[in-house]
Every structure is written in C-alpha cells, then in structure tokens.
Design an enzyme around this catalytic site. Structure first.
Site, PDB file in Angstrom:
ATOM      1  N   GLU A  16     -84.504 -41.162  47.612  1.00 21.87           N
ATOM      2  CA  GLU A  16     -85.115 -40.770  48.881  1.00 21.87           C
ATOM      3  C   GLU A  16     -85.067 -39.252  49.029  1.00 21.87           C
ATOM      4  O   GLU A  16     -83.980 -38.663  48.978  1.00 21.87           O
ATOM      5  CB  GLU A  16     -84.360 -41.454  50.033  1.00 21.87           C
ATOM      6  CG  GLU A  16     -84.524 -42.969  49.988  1.00 21.87           C
ATOM      7  CD  GLU A  16     -83.418 -43.727  50.699  1.00 21.87           C
ATOM      8  OE1 GLU A  16     -82.568 -43.089  51.347  1.00 21.87           O
ATOM      9  OE2 GLU A  16     -83.391 -44.968  50.577  1.00 21.87           O
TER      10      GLU A  16
ATOM     11  N   GLU B 127     -83.084 -49.039  49.108  1.00 22.87           N
ATOM     12  CA  GLU B 127     -82.126 -48.876  48.008  1.00 22.87           C
ATOM     13  C   GLU B 127     -82.177 -50.048  47.039  1.00 22.87           C
ATOM     14  O   GLU B 127     -81.851 -49.890  45.859  1.00 22.87           O
ATOM     15  CB  GLU B 127     -80.709 -48.687  48.563  1.00 22.87           C
ATOM     16  CG  GLU B 127     -80.498 -47.374  49.307  1.00 22.87           C
ATOM     17  CD  GLU B 127     -81.078 -47.352  50.707  1.00 22.87           C
ATOM     18  OE1 GLU B 127     -81.495 -48.435  51.194  1.00 22.87           O
ATOM     19  OE2 GLU B 127     -81.123 -46.269  51.318  1.00 22.87           O
TER      20      GLU B 127
ATOM     21  N   ASP C 172     -72.997 -44.647  51.826  1.00 19.11           N
ATOM     22  CA  ASP C 172     -73.078 -45.695  52.846  1.00 19.11           C
ATOM     23  C   ASP C 172     -74.360 -46.511  52.715  1.00 19.11           C
ATOM     24  O   ASP C 172     -74.428 -47.642  53.177  1.00 19.11           O
ATOM     25  CB  ASP C 172     -73.054 -45.051  54.236  1.00 19.11           C
ATOM     26  CG  ASP C 172     -72.044 -43.931  54.333  1.00 19.11           C
ATOM     27  OD1 ASP C 172     -71.171 -44.006  55.188  1.00 19.11           O
ATOM     28  OD2 ASP C 172     -72.122 -42.971  53.534  1.00 19.11           O
ATOM     29  N   PHE C 173     -75.405 -45.916  52.124  1.00 19.73           N
ATOM     30  CA  PHE C 173     -76.710 -46.589  52.033  1.00 19.73           C
ATOM     31  C   PHE C 173     -76.825 -47.474  50.792  1.00 19.73           C
ATOM     32  O   PHE C 173     -77.857 -48.080  50.560  1.00 19.73           O
ATOM     33  CB  PHE C 173     -77.858 -45.568  51.966  1.00 19.73           C
ATOM     34  CG  PHE C 173     -77.917 -44.593  53.106  1.00 19.73           C
ATOM     35  CD1 PHE C 173     -77.097 -44.720  54.214  1.00 19.73           C
ATOM     36  CD2 PHE C 173     -78.801 -43.521  53.061  1.00 19.73           C
ATOM     37  CE1 PHE C 173     -77.153 -43.804  55.256  1.00 19.73           C
ATOM     38  CE2 PHE C 173     -78.863 -42.610  54.097  1.00 19.73           C
ATOM     39  CZ  PHE C 173     -78.043 -42.747  55.198  1.00 19.73           C
ATOM     40  N   ILE C 174     -75.779 -47.528  49.983  1.00 19.35           N
ATOM     41  CA  ILE C 174     -75.904 -48.213  48.693  1.00 19.35           C
ATOM     42  C   ILE C 174     -75.935 -49.732  48.849  1.00 19.35           C
ATOM     43  O   ILE C 174     -76.435 -50.445  47.987  1.00 19.35           O
ATOM     44  CB  ILE C 174     -74.765 -47.784  47.741  1.00 19.35           C
ATOM     45  CG1 ILE C 174     -75.148 -48.029  46.270  1.00 19.35           C
ATOM     46  CG2 ILE C 174     -73.451 -48.502  48.071  1.00 19.35           C
ATOM     47  CD1 ILE C 174     -74.213 -47.369  45.277  1.00 19.35           C
TER      48      ILE C 174
ATOM     49  N   PRO D 291     -77.648 -52.077  50.565  1.00 16.38           N
ATOM     50  CA  PRO D 291     -78.860 -52.893  50.353  1.00 16.38           C
ATOM     51  C   PRO D 291     -79.173 -53.047  48.865  1.00 16.38           C
ATOM     52  O   PRO D 291     -79.855 -53.994  48.474  1.00 16.38           O
ATOM     53  CB  PRO D 291     -79.961 -52.086  51.068  1.00 16.38           C
ATOM     54  CG  PRO D 291     -79.225 -51.270  52.076  1.00 16.38           C
ATOM     55  CD  PRO D 291     -77.909 -50.923  51.430  1.00 16.38           C
TER      56      PRO D 291
ATOM     57  N   HIS E 281     -72.377 -42.074  57.322  1.00 16.76           N
ATOM     58  CA  HIS E 281     -72.545 -40.972  56.369  1.00 16.76           C
ATOM     59  C   HIS E 281     -71.189 -40.465  55.885  1.00 16.76           C
ATOM     60  O   HIS E 281     -71.049 -39.301  55.559  1.00 16.76           O
ATOM     61  CB  HIS E 281     -73.326 -39.817  57.005  1.00 16.76           C
ATOM     62  CG  HIS E 281     -74.707 -40.191  57.435  1.00 16.76           C
ATOM     63  ND1 HIS E 281     -74.973 -40.905  58.573  1.00 16.76           N
ATOM     64  CD2 HIS E 281     -75.909 -39.956  56.855  1.00 16.76           C
ATOM     65  CE1 HIS E 281     -76.281 -41.084  58.692  1.00 16.76           C
ATOM     66  NE2 HIS E 281     -76.872 -40.534  57.668  1.00 16.76           N
TER      67      HIS E 281
END
Lengths: 332, 336
Positions: free
Chosen positions: A34, A65, A90-92, A94, A134
């Site tokens: 992203e 993700e 933190d976005f990993i 999904p 985050h």
C-alpha cells in the site's frame, strides 16, 4: 586487515538503500504494498523506486493485505523475488491465512517440489503515539508458525546484512522493522555487500553480572540501562537476538553460563511472548547454572497500545525501569 | 443424569442455552441442515428455526464479523469454525476486532461471542484439518481461551462461555469428541441470564485429572487422557505417583494450580500437541521458573508436536505426543 569503507546512516535509509541496490542487482525483485509506489511508502522506504524501476516492479496495491500476501506468494512460486510491504504490522492479520496456511506450508505440502521465496517487510512496535492499530508487536504469533523465519534487526548494519539474506532466502521470511528505530538509530554501515546469517544473536555489550536478552527498540534501551549500571560497577551482558525464529540459543546459553543470571526484555505482551520460549529453553538447558529466577519484562496483557502518552509510557518498558530491574536481578 | 459423549454434552449445552435465552444464536458452515460436520449442532434447526440457526457461506471472516455485529446489537452469537485451520481467514476479525471492543468502548460494548473450534490431529483428516492454534489466541489480549476435556466440563464450560461478556475461544479436542461417556447432569450449573454471569471458576481454573506427588504433568485437550494413561503406567512400571493437571483455561492460566503442582511435586512435564516453539508449554515453563524455581528438582521439560506444519495423516502418529513419548519425557524429568 584493510579498513572497510562505511557510511553513517539511520535504519530507514539503510533499508531503502539496501533494497534499491538489491533491485539493481537482480531484476527478479519486485516490491508491492500500500502506497509503496507513487508515495514511496508511508515511512519512505521505497522513495524514488517507482521512477527508477517502473510500475512493473514497484506496485501500488489496494488496501487488502490478503491480496498482497496472496499475490506475492504466487509471484514467488513463479520465479520472482517479491518483497511485500505490510504498511503497519497491525494490518498483517487480514493476510494471516495466506501467510500461515499457504506461504509457510508450500515446501512441506509439495514434498519439497516447490518453495516460496517471499519476503514480508513490516514496521512494528510502539513509542510513536500510534495507538491501537499502529503499534503492535506481532513477532510471537508468527514465531509459533512452523515454516516461517522471523527476524528483527535493530541496527542499520544488521538491517543491511539481514535484508540481503532475507531476499535471498528460499523460504518465506517475515522481516520486522521497529518503526521507532527508523530515524532514532544511526550507525556505520559498510558500503560493501554482505550477508548476516539468520539464527545468530549478537553480544552487543559484554558483561559478567547479568545477561540481558532483547531485540528491536528494547535492545537499545537495554544497552543504555546497562551503561548506566556500569557506573555503579554492575556489568550487564546485552544480547541482541536479531533472529526470533530460528533462535540462537548457543550464544544465550554461553552468556548465561558466564553471568548465571538472565533477563529477557520485549515490548510485546508478556504472556506467550518471545521471552516465554527463550526462558523455557534456558531452563531446559541451564537451570542449575542460574543464581536467580529467569526474569521476563514484557508488556501488560491489554491490547497494544494505549494512545494517551501517560498510558503508552506505562505500557512500554523504559530505560529507568530496565535499569531498576537489571539492578534488582544483579543484586539477587 | 445422562451418559453422554463430549459431542452430546456440547449439544445439550447448546439446547439448554438457546432454550433459556432467546438472544443466543448460532452460525457457521453446515451447522443447520447438516447439524454440523461433527453433529454438535444436530437437532437445533428443527427446534429453534432458521433465524437462530444460520448456515453460512464458506467465509470465516464473514462468519466472525457477522457474529461481532450481532453481538453489538444485543445478541449472543456462537460461531462454529468447522475445522481449526479454517479459523485463519477470520483471524483479523477475532484478534483486531472481537478482542478489542471492550477496550475501545471503555467496557461498554464487549463483543460477547463464542468461537467454537474443533481442533487437533489424530482423526486421520486430510491436510489443513488438524492444527492446534490455541497459543495464537492465548497470546492475544482481550480473548479468553478455554479447552474442556471431559463431557461434563464441555457442557458447563460452554454454557459459561456463552454467558461470559468477553469473547471466548472455545477449543474442542475433536480426537476425544466420542472417546468416552460420562454421566452429565441435566441440571444447569448456574442460573442463565440472571445478570450475574457465569461462575468465574468455570472459565479460569485447572482440574486435577489424577492425583500424585512425585511428578506433575501439565496438559490440556486430547493429551489429557494420554497423560493419565502414561501416569498409570509410570505407577506400575516404577512406583511413581504422577499428578495430571488438566489446564482447561488456556487464558487466563490458573497460576495458583500450576505453581502449587510444581512446588508439591518438584518435577514438571508439560505436554501439548501444538508445535513446541512459543507454544503454551513455553509459558507454563517460564511461569514456574519465574515463581517457584527453587522448589524444582529438575528443569520443566516439554513433550509437544514438532516445529513443522502438521503432517499428512500417514505420518501423524509420528508427530503427535504418544503415551510412549510422554513416558520418555517423564522419565527424563524423573531421572534428571
């Protein structure tokens, strides 16, 4: 021995320069994630990449993700060397299914016929007022998953050597970059190309009174606390784990054999964090060499990380607290 | 009283919870028409109808996400994840959302859901049907993680999990779903829906599965009966009295029971099926060494699965802790 030329730079510039140099050397390397293209990444790790390497090799993805991980896995199995950026650790989640159920198992599922040389890079950790989504530390979850390597360099010199190793690795690697270290930590980085092998911890500071094992931002805090204690005659041996899976228990056990006291420090929540495995292995191999309990300093068991500065400070171990805990253990 | 298997006890709990509280709904793959692939939800559709028993598409993120939304609107959803590995597409919903609603809303809106997961190997399943992912959830703040081993614990703990305001990951060791029968009281273990919640001990305490004073085996799930068998053999082989502690609650840990077993016996073996590295055994071992190290005569040892993906079923017996491996580990701790 001839002196090696070095350049002083911070962690984020080192990762930028190393990744760019590797992409120049090997056109199988592609980056995706992203905002990695037009924007150069939210932390500027891929700044200028789009102009230099073009949009076939520097790919801005949708905010998905699961897709990033899945596409990267496919690229890796088809002969490319994808470096996928998860914008924040933190976005990993999904993409958890793709990483855990697919990437980690391909070599095993295919009876060694296929492998998956994918690299997931992600900024992790707190101390930057990133609040709940985050600031997380995710390393322990992935260290429990067979088939993945998990590394977390804390200095620019290590980041260069380990990033090159990670790109070359034939299996999936999760490469964790502490975002607070990005611009805080500077160091002399050799200009030449070199590898740092995974599964090798580094004794960054020698001492004989207590062994302190940590990684990431906490490692720098531990070194600072150790320097303070030194003025009072307490010498801590500070080990930077660098590689979370595989673990270098040899270096840790050698140090514990010398100091007979050990403390493990991490900012992830304490319960089932990386320190649990390190402590269990120390006990299994060296229990009766110890002159004190195996101490773990970790975060509290609440979701990382509070936003209010006072609470963020309460959550993260700091140098004062580490100095106090190290002193207490040394005097045990 | 009725003589029930774990599957039947879980089915009884679901019937009782849905009867007592019409906010309870159930959703998952094949839970309605088929009654669940393991028949845990058999008969519920006929009894409670399709607005409370919902067959979902094969999309675990959607199943868990829908359950969270239902919960925020006042329902008490129970999710069935058909098999362990299938939980990973829903991992984000569980870890990033369900676990955090209480914190994010200052305690006002916890995600009151139960996520039931039949887990573990030993049933000759194809790949991706045999994982033990409990440590991944136990490490995540905001979740309770429990694992019953007997039919009556399964019934009581499932009722408590439904009643509990926090999200509960309910691990069901599928290998012992039908391993034995036990008399299960049909009387409710507590009053459902009276506003006082379930008794805390149902979701936070360990159970002594076998008494002993020479060695403590700390375990949970399908390795509990194997550990009891190993303990019986150790008694006849060499006169060793082994305590077997069934953890039941994987988060929170019953620290008191763990540490007093360690202090009392001085020798501890932890047994689980999940991979060793950063598994629950690591935390049990660390806790004991942190708190009662001086009571130990030997280091805490672990007998676990290996650090490889769960193998195809032809090889699963080599992967899973067996009675022989448990005894080998126990002898190592005893002879240390």
């Amino acid at each position: 021995m001839a002196e090696t030329a070095t350049t002083n730079k911070n962690l984020v510039s080192t990762i930028h320069d190393t990744l760019a140099e590797e992409m120049r050397n090997d056109d199988r390397i592609v980056v995706l994630g992203e905002d990695v293209g037009a924007r150069g990444g939210v932390f500027r790790v891929t700044m200028g990449f789009l102009d230099e390497f073009g949009e076939d090799r520097v790919i801005d993805t949708p905010l998905d993700e699961n897709l990033i991980a899945g596409v990267a896995i496919g690229m890796a199995m088809d002969g490319l060397l994808p470096v996928a950026e998860m914008q924040f650790a933190d976005f990993i989640f999904p993409g958890f299914n793709q990483i855990v159920q697919e990437a980690a198992r391909i070599r095993y599922r295919s009876n060694n016929d296929f492998n998956c040389p994918v690299l997931f890079r992600t900024p992790y950790g707190g101390g930057v007022h990133g609040a709940l989504y985050h600031s997380q530390s995710i390393e322990a979850l992935f260290a429990h998953v067979p088939g993945l390597k998990v590394v977390a360099p804390s200095t620019p010199e290590d980041a260069k050597g380990m990033l090159i190793t990670a790109i070359q690795d034939e299996d999936p690697v999760l490469f964790l970059e502490h975002k607070k270290c990005y611009r805080l930590i500077k160091g002399d980085v050799p200009d030449e190309r070199y590898n740092i092998e995974f599964g090798k911890a580094k004794v960054r500071r020698e001492g004989s009174d207590v062994t302190v094992v940590s990684y990431g931002l906490m490692h720098h805090f531990c070194v600072e606390a150790a320097d303070r204690l030194s003025k009072d005659g307490i010498e801590a041996e500070v080990i930077d784990l660098r590689s979370i899976y595989p673990l270098d228990m040899g270096t840790i056990l050698e140090s514990v054999g010398k100091t007979n006291k050990v403390m493990i420090v991490y900012e992830d929540n304490k319960f089932l964090g990386v320190g649990a495995e390190v402590a269990a292995q120390i006990a299994e191999n060296a229990l009766f060499e110890l002159d004190g309990p195996i101490v773990r300093i970790g975060g509290p068991h609440v979701p990382a990380m509070p936003f209010a500065p006072t609470l963020e400070h309460w959550f993260l171990p700091d140098v004062d607290r580490l100095e106090q805990e190290m002193r207490k253990l040394a005097e045990y | 009283m009725a003589s029930l298997t774990m599957v039947e006890a879980l089915n009884l709990a679901l019937h009782q919870a849905m009867e007592a509280d019409d906010r309870v709904v159930l959703l998952g793959e094949d839970v309605a028409q088929t009654g669940g692939v393991f028949r845990v939800t058999a008969g519920l559709l006929d009894r409670f109808g399709e607005s409370r028993i919902v067959d979902t598409p094969l999309a675990e993120a959607g199943i868990v996400g829908s359950a969270i939304g239902m919960s925020l609107y006042g329902l008490l959803p129970i999710v069935e994840i058909q098999f362990d590995v299938f939980v990973y597409p829903g991992f984000e919903q569980i870890v990033t959302h369900a676990a955090r609603y209480a914190w994010r809303s200052k305690g006002e809106s916890p995600a009151s859901i139960v996520i039931r997961i039949p887990y573990g190997g030993g049933v000759r399943a194809p790949e991706l049907h045999s994982d033990s992912p409990e440590a991944l959830f136990a490490h995540v703040p905001g979740l309770k993680v429990v694992c019953p081993t007997t039919p009556s614990d399964a019934r009581d703990m499932l009722l408590a999990a439904i009643e509990d305001p926090d999200p509960v990951v309910f691990m069901e060791p599928k290998r012992i779903y039908r391993a034995g029968r036990e008399e299960v009281s049909e009387e409710l273990p507590f009053e459902i829906g009276n506003g006082h919640g379930a008794p805390a001990e149902l979701l936070s305490t360990a159970r002594v599965a076998r008494e002993g004073t020479d060695l403590a085996i700390i375990t949970y799930g399908a390795t509990v009966p194997l550990s009891v068998q190993a303990a019986d053999e150790l008694a006849s082989d060499r006169g060793i009295q082994t305590k077997v502690l069934d953890l039941r609650s994987l988060y929170p840990f019953d620290i008191e029971a763990i540490c007093s077993a360690a202090s009392e016996c001085g020798r501890v073996l932890v047994v689980h099926e999940a991979p060793r590295h950063a598994g629950l055994g690591a935390e049990v071992s660390s806790l004991i060494h942190e708190r009662v190290m001086l009571d130990l005569h030997a280091p805490v040892m672990r007998v676990t699965g290996f650090d490889v993906p769960f193998p195809q079923f032809a090889n699963e017996d080599d992967y899973l802790p067996s009675v022989a491996r448990i005894k080998q580990g126990a002898n190592k701790v005893l002879d240390w």
